[in-house]
Design an enzyme around this catalytic site. Structure first.
Site, PDB file in Angstrom:
ATOM      1  CG  HIS A   1      -9.179  -0.037  -1.029  1.00  0.00           C
ATOM      2  ND1 HIS A   1      -8.609  -0.251   0.214  1.00  0.00           N
ATOM      3  CD2 HIS A   1     -10.523  -0.079  -0.831  1.00  0.00           C
ATOM      4  CE1 HIS A   1      -9.570  -0.412   1.117  1.00  0.00           C
ATOM      5  NE2 HIS A   1     -10.734  -0.291   0.509  1.00  0.00           N
TER       6      HIS A   1
ATOM      7  CG  ASP B   1      -5.186   2.270   0.566  1.00  0.00           C
ATOM      8  OD1 ASP B   1      -6.125   1.469   0.386  1.00  0.00           O
ATOM      9  OD2 ASP B   1      -4.087   1.937   1.063  1.00  0.00           O
TER      10      ASP B   1
ATOM     11  N   GLY C   1      -3.387   3.699   7.769  1.00  0.00           N
ATOM     12  CA  GLY C   1      -2.407   2.623   7.785  1.00  0.00           C
ATOM     13  C   GLY C   1      -1.964   2.384   9.222  1.00  0.00           C
TER      14      GLY C   1
ATOM     15  CG  MET D   1     -11.395   2.946   1.547  1.00  0.00           C
ATOM     16  SD  MET D   1      -9.901   2.929   2.538  1.00  0.00           S
ATOM     17  CE  MET D   1      -8.684   3.052   1.237  1.00  0.00           C
TER      18      MET D   1
ATOM     19  CG  ASP E   1      -6.305  -3.074   2.668  1.00  0.00           C
ATOM     20  OD1 ASP E   1      -5.259  -2.835   3.300  1.00  0.00           O
ATOM     21  OD2 ASP E   1      -6.917  -2.227   1.989  1.00  0.00           O
ATOM     22  N   GLY E   2      -5.096  -4.606   5.724  1.00  0.00           N
ATOM     23  CA  GLY E   2      -5.062  -3.950   7.022  1.00  0.00           C
ATOM     24  C   GLY E   2      -4.336  -4.765   8.079  1.00  0.00           C
ATOM     25  N   GLY E   3      -3.246  -4.220   8.595  1.00  0.00           N
ATOM     26  CA  GLY E   3      -2.528  -4.888   9.680  1.00  0.00           C
ATOM     27  C   GLY E   3      -1.850  -6.179   9.292  1.00  0.00           C
TER      28      GLY E   3
ATOM     29  CG  MET F   1      -8.589   6.884   2.259  1.00  0.00           C
ATOM     30  SD  MET F   1      -7.710   6.933   3.821  1.00  0.00           S
ATOM     31  CE  MET F   1      -6.988   5.285   3.829  1.00  0.00           C
TER      32      MET F   1
ATOM     33  CG  MET G   1     -11.786  -3.044   4.553  1.00  0.00           C
ATOM     34  SD  MET G   1     -10.266  -2.546   3.706  1.00  0.00           S
ATOM     35  CE  MET G   1      -9.245  -1.910   5.034  1.00  0.00           C
TER      36      MET G   1
ATOM     37  N   GLY H   1      -9.346   3.596   6.781  1.00  0.00           N
ATOM     38  CA  GLY H   1      -9.098   5.017   7.009  1.00  0.00           C
ATOM     39  C   GLY H   1      -7.634   5.329   7.259  1.00  0.00           C
TER      40      GLY H   1
ATOM     41  CB  SER I   1      -0.909   0.015   1.225  1.00  0.00           C
ATOM     42  OG  SER I   1      -1.484   1.303   1.338  1.00  0.00           O
TER      43      SER I   1
ATOM     44  CG  HIS J   1      -3.701  -1.607  -1.828  1.00  0.00           C
ATOM     45  ND1 HIS J   1      -4.767  -2.398  -2.218  1.00  0.00           N
ATOM     46  CD2 HIS J   1      -4.176  -0.823  -0.821  1.00  0.00           C
ATOM     47  CE1 HIS J   1      -5.827  -2.108  -1.477  1.00  0.00           C
ATOM     48  NE2 HIS J   1      -5.492  -1.145  -0.622  1.00  0.00           N
TER      49      HIS J   1
HETATM   50  C1  DX5 Z   1      -6.634   1.223   5.252  1.00  0.00           C
HETATM   51  C2  DX5 Z   1      -6.104   1.018   3.855  1.00  0.00           C
HETATM   52  C3  DX5 Z   1      -5.007   0.034   3.837  1.00  0.00           C
HETATM   53  C4  DX5 Z   1      -3.794   0.466   4.601  1.00  0.00           C
HETATM   54  C5  DX5 Z   1      -2.973  -0.733   4.947  1.00  0.00           C
HETATM   55  O1  DX5 Z   1      -7.780   1.993   5.220  1.00  0.00           O
HETATM   56  O2  DX5 Z   1      -7.119   0.546   3.002  1.00  0.00           O
HETATM   57  O3  DX5 Z   1      -4.676  -0.342   2.511  1.00  0.00           O
HETATM   58  O4  DX5 Z   1      -3.015   1.383   3.887  1.00  0.00           O
HETATM   59  O5  DX5 Z   1      -1.923  -0.333   5.760  1.00  0.00           O
HETATM   60  P1  DX5 Z   1      -1.309  -1.293   6.872  1.00  0.00           P
HETATM   61  O6  DX5 Z   1      -0.788  -2.497   6.168  1.00  0.00           O
HETATM   62  O7  DX5 Z   1      -0.240  -0.458   7.494  1.00  0.00           O
HETATM   63  O8  DX5 Z   1      -2.408  -1.640   7.834  1.00  0.00           O
HETATM   64 ZN    ZN Z   2      -6.527  -0.408   1.047  1.00  0.00          ZN
END
Ligand code: DX5
Ligand code: ZN
Length: 214
Positions: free
Chosen positions: A65, A34, A143, A67, A174-176, A36, A136, A141, A7, A32
């Site tokens: 992606h 993002d 990283g 959002m 996606d996420g963590g 927002m 998710m 929202g 990302s 990836h």
């Molecule tokens: C969160 C994003 C993710 C984020 C992932 O809203 O959609 O793609 O950037 O970041 P990490 O891997 O640090 O959780």
């Molecule tokens: Zn994402």
């Protein structure tokens, strides 16, 4: 399949070209991206002008992606900016079927994203249209958030839904995501892992991408 989609939200925007070149040379598969809008999610990231610039340098598909609320309004704009894959949130689309068709009609790959609080069963009537289904594993929202453990469960449910209705659909998480949970996610049926902080905050991002893939 085992794909990694780093990302760019966690990249250094003052050195974006350097970070893109690093990913070009690495074992990652997609970029990836993002987007927002500050309404669907609390944060605002970047839009088409930045994506155009990313596209100019990236030598791998852009996994965009969205959002944003009512993403159907912007499909052609993101296509022109260079998107190869567009995923939209179930929770942000009034007419999800129409939006997925619009992405496909634009010649792009499409997918639906589910927030952690949205049930996998709600994909029952759209999974057959999807090239990708994204779960998710944090509330979207930002990283750098903590991985939600229930994702393994949802991933297995999604795997069986795909096996039943669309075996070609890729499952993306996606996420963590990090080197600790990546093997467990692949084992639970994931195909594509997004990683922001795990890659960009690592001392050796290219090596971390390799480890995530193992
Ligand atoms: C969160 C994003 C993710 C984020 C992932 O809203 O959609 O793609 O950037 O970041 P990490 O891997 O640090 O959780
Ligand atoms: Zn994402």
């Amino acid at each position: 399949m085992k794909l990694i989609s780093p990302s760019l939200l966690s990249a250094d925007f003052g050195n974006l070209q350097r970070d893109i070149e690093m990913l070009n040379a690495s074992d990652c598969d997609w970029f990836h991206v993002d987007v927002m809008d500050g309404i669907f999610v609390p944060n605002i990231s970047f839009g088409q002008p930045v994506i155009k610039y990313i596209k100019k340098h990236a030598r791998k598909p852009l996994d965009v992606h969205l959002m944003i609320m009512d993403p159907g309004r912007y499909i052609n704009d993101f296509k022109e900016a260079g998107a190869d894959i567009i995923t939209v949130h179930y929770e942000a689309c009034t007419h999800l079927d129409r939006t997925l068709h619009a992405i496909k009609d634009a010649g792009l790959q499409c997918g639906v994203v589910l927030n952690p609080g949205t049930a996998v069963s709600l994909l029952e009537d759209t999974i057959q249209l999807c090239d990708v289904a994204l779960l998710m594993s944090v509330n979207p929202g930002f990283g750098g958030q903590k991985f939600i453990e229930n994702t393994y469960n949802k991933c297995r449910q999604l795997r069986s839904l795909c096996d039943r209705k669309n075996p070609h659909c890729l499952i993306e998480i996606d996420g963590g995501v990090n080197t600790g949970n990546a093997p467990l996610l692949f084992e639970a049926g994931a195909d594509v892992l997004v990683a922001g902080n795990a890659v960009f905050k690592s001392d050796n991002p290219a090596e971390t991408i390799k480890q995530l893939k193992r």
